[in-house]
Enzyme design. Sequence first.
Site, PDB file in Angstrom:
ATOM      1  N   THR A 230       3.135   5.305   2.569  1.00  0.00           N
ATOM      2  CA  THR A 230       1.838   5.676   1.989  1.00  0.00           C
ATOM      3  C   THR A 230       0.871   6.047   3.097  1.00  0.00           C
ATOM      4  O   THR A 230       1.035   5.630   4.237  1.00  0.00           O
ATOM      5  CB  THR A 230       1.169   4.490   1.257  1.00  0.00           C
ATOM      6  OG1 THR A 230       1.029   3.418   2.198  1.00  0.00           O
ATOM      7  CG2 THR A 230       1.937   4.068   0.055  1.00  0.00           C
ATOM      8  N   ASP A 231      -0.140   6.793   2.730  1.00  0.00           N
ATOM      9  CA  ASP A 231      -1.295   6.865   3.610  1.00  0.00           C
ATOM     10  C   ASP A 231      -1.913   5.461   3.586  1.00  0.00           C
ATOM     11  O   ASP A 231      -1.609   4.652   2.708  1.00  0.00           O
ATOM     12  CB  ASP A 231      -2.303   7.925   3.141  1.00  0.00           C
ATOM     13  CG  ASP A 231      -3.258   8.308   4.278  1.00  0.00           C
ATOM     14  OD1 ASP A 231      -3.369   7.539   5.248  1.00  0.00           O
ATOM     15  OD2 ASP A 231      -3.908   9.368   4.191  1.00  0.00           O
ATOM     16  N   TRP A 232      -2.755   5.184   4.538  1.00  0.00           N
ATOM     17  CA  TRP A 232      -3.231   3.798   4.735  1.00  0.00           C
ATOM     18  C   TRP A 232      -4.061   3.305   3.540  1.00  0.00           C
ATOM     19  O   TRP A 232      -5.165   3.768   3.305  1.00  0.00           O
ATOM     20  CB  TRP A 232      -4.005   3.729   6.043  1.00  0.00           C
ATOM     21  CG  TRP A 232      -3.126   3.316   7.204  1.00  0.00           C
ATOM     22  CD1 TRP A 232      -3.407   2.328   8.109  1.00  0.00           C
ATOM     23  CD2 TRP A 232      -1.838   3.824   7.569  1.00  0.00           C
ATOM     24  NE1 TRP A 232      -2.355   2.196   9.003  1.00  0.00           N
ATOM     25  CE2 TRP A 232      -1.384   3.088   8.694  1.00  0.00           C
ATOM     26  CE3 TRP A 232      -0.977   4.794   7.047  1.00  0.00           C
ATOM     27  CZ2 TRP A 232      -0.157   3.312   9.309  1.00  0.00           C
ATOM     28  CZ3 TRP A 232       0.252   5.017   7.652  1.00  0.00           C
ATOM     29  CH2 TRP A 232       0.641   4.286   8.763  1.00  0.00           C
ATOM     30  N   GLY A 233      -3.453   2.414   2.780  1.00  0.00           N
ATOM     31  CA  GLY A 233      -4.136   1.858   1.613  1.00  0.00           C
ATOM     32  C   GLY A 233      -3.994   2.731   0.377  1.00  0.00           C
ATOM     33  O   GLY A 233      -4.796   2.620  -0.549  1.00  0.00           O
TER      34      GLY A 233
END
Length: 804
Positions: A230-233
């Site tokens: 994932t992208d961060w978060g």
Amino acid sequence: MDKDLAKLLEQLTLEEKAGLSSGLDFWCLKGVERLNIPSIMVADGPHGLRKQGRESDHVGLNESVKATCFPTASATASTWDEDLLYEMGVALGEECLQEDVAVILGPGANTKRSPLCGRNFEYISEDPYLTGRIGAALVNGIQSQGIGTSLKHFVSNNQEYRRMVIDTVVDERAFREIYLAGFENVIKEAQPWAVMCSYNRINGTFASDNKVILTDILKEEWRHTGLVMTDWGATNNRVKAIKAGMELEMPSSGGFNDRKIVEAVKSGELDEADLDKTVIRVLELIYKCQENKRENFTYDVDKHHQLARKIAGESAVLLKNDERILPLKDEKIVVIGTFANIPRYQGAGSSLINPTKLESALDELDRRGTKYVYEPGYSTTTDLVEVDLIEKAKNIAREAEVVLLYAGLTDDYESEGFDRTHLKMPTNQLKLIEAICEVNQNVVIVLQNGAPIEMPWLESVKAVLECYLGGQAGGPASIDVLYGNINPGGRLAETFPIKLEDDIVTKWFGMGPQSVEHRESIYVGYRYYDKVDKNVLFPFGYGLSYTEFEYSELSISHNKIKDVDQLEVSFNVKNTGNKFGSEVAQVYVKDIESTIFRPEKELKEFKKIYLEPEEEKSISMILDSRAFAYYNTMINDWHVESGEFEILVGSSSRDIHLNINVEVESTQDIESPNYILVAPEYYNLREANMDISTKSYEALLGRQVITNSPIRKGDFDINSTLKDISVTFIGDQLRKMVLNNVMKKMESDNEKQIKMMEAVVNDMPVRSMVLMGGGMINFEMADGLIDMVNGKFLKGLLKVIKHR
Ligand code: BGC
């Protein structure tokens, strides 16, 4: 791979498997000590290494180790030089080897839908074909060193505004032809070891749990063998995400989502076999990286700096050169503009590099012993016109034979986290240019900016050199070009419109709060401007040289082909000037008559060539069926219609030198969708006068669009942003608290990033407080908070207390 991963999998407990599918902390994957499974590290990207030590963050607030800051993507894309990008990739790979970073987070292959996107400096092009080729070259270079890449942000993250929650509403054809095609090419040509899914939703479903995108398209259709992180978060629903084919959640979600996975397997909601598939891909990445580790490797810092300089020089695009004022010889020069002394060389956000050294244009003039006088002319911390600075600059400009005026955009104009609202330069710089042009006729503007700007002063200056954000050696590189040590070979990878309102996308860009409609469909960049034959400031593919090139002898291998055949296109390019130089020969294809609406022409091949004076090279390229195809939504596949096509060879989308027709016969006996009656604007774009009716757009989408309406108290959920809930007292306190916390973490000299941080916090959904909060709050508490801001104060408070 030597390791028997299936055996290893058998030895893992359910909890360990769940654990392996999320990060250990901000940058590392988990290992399993008892089984000797190592933990590997990933780091940003994309144009240098941002490996953090002490304090970690995903927006470049805190310092990272020193690394070479190469020019950013909008610059390197302008080289159109795959060999050079490969070389840059090798260098990035070497820096990762030294720093023991296993995967670099990049490149970014999002199509530049509008010049307003705050992060365009990190993206390659408005054209997916060019994006695909440049992106693949960089990935191949990095991975040749045994370092992984994480191609991002998959997909349709085309605006920063509400990027974590916005729903990108895009028709299937534009999605395939404009937004997926760049990624597709990189996946097929370079097999990045990882792909990073974006934050946003796509047609209603978050990228992180979008099975169509992650499994059906990426894994099955394109055969991607690496993992998706994932992208961060960006995780929306962890269990759904596993089923959709998203293997690695980053960063750590404090164990909250790992527990959800375990519960889901135990309750039967998630098949353990699906989790196993996830874990296998994670293990594959870990061991691939582990096998390629090189102990005690060091890279040559100076060599990389020199490479950064070469790339910056090759990236520069000469936009104007009246009376051949450039290259400079031994004219008496003055240099004006703070950027000549303190360059703007990279963008703000997660790609912020701590450079190994930083050199300015003035440093290079000093090194060369060139005589000059310098005045800053403007401040970079305010837009306000400072009359004394302008007067001083004016005074030295009067005396000069040539004025080199360094200008562009300051940090708070473009950044990760927010979008631009206009294409104007800071007022103080505009006033300065105006004043200098009044006293000197020989003004050369040298630009440092990440994306297109309006140039109301263009007529008053003699030359313009677009240097973009040139990295740590961008300053010296600009002098190399101005003095002819490098003959400018950069060509624009994006259109420069005359003014923002000229772009059809502007009307729908940055929409919200729920969704952003892509009503323009396939008409992005030159695909729009060329279709309506609208004047632009500088077209896609454009750039001048200190020499001239002549194109001749265009021929094709067959006058008639079947769609399954290949067509060879050959022509000659000759350097007819008296300087060594490079040219980017561009091949566009036009469908002369078609049932479906199509762009006027599309880039389908290109070649960068270097020629000595009088040298002529013969170039030949192969076009295959994709060069003639559009995406047919009736068969969910690419389709070539029978008929006449034109092959156009030129040096920009507007400078076509040669053309020839070919007849293509389709072997597919199928129909094309015809929207002429239901969505006529897409065929008669000029008459549509930059408007696409809801009726037509819905006909193209095949469904109704939902009108954006404000998100009100009572409707908040875990995906509401902190800005959304700040209309309530508690929500506002929460937003302020998060913002204060973030500000406190910032290292001292980072004040200029305040605007970015405010935007990032405002657009952060409540769920991110759980995923990125380092265990501060859990999902149940977040639920309680949502109840509280929705007006169920007591119920929510009790939940928060109970689950604390
Ligand atoms: C950015 C990514 C970046 C990640 C880690 C995110 O906010 O969108 O591009 O790789 O942070 O820093």
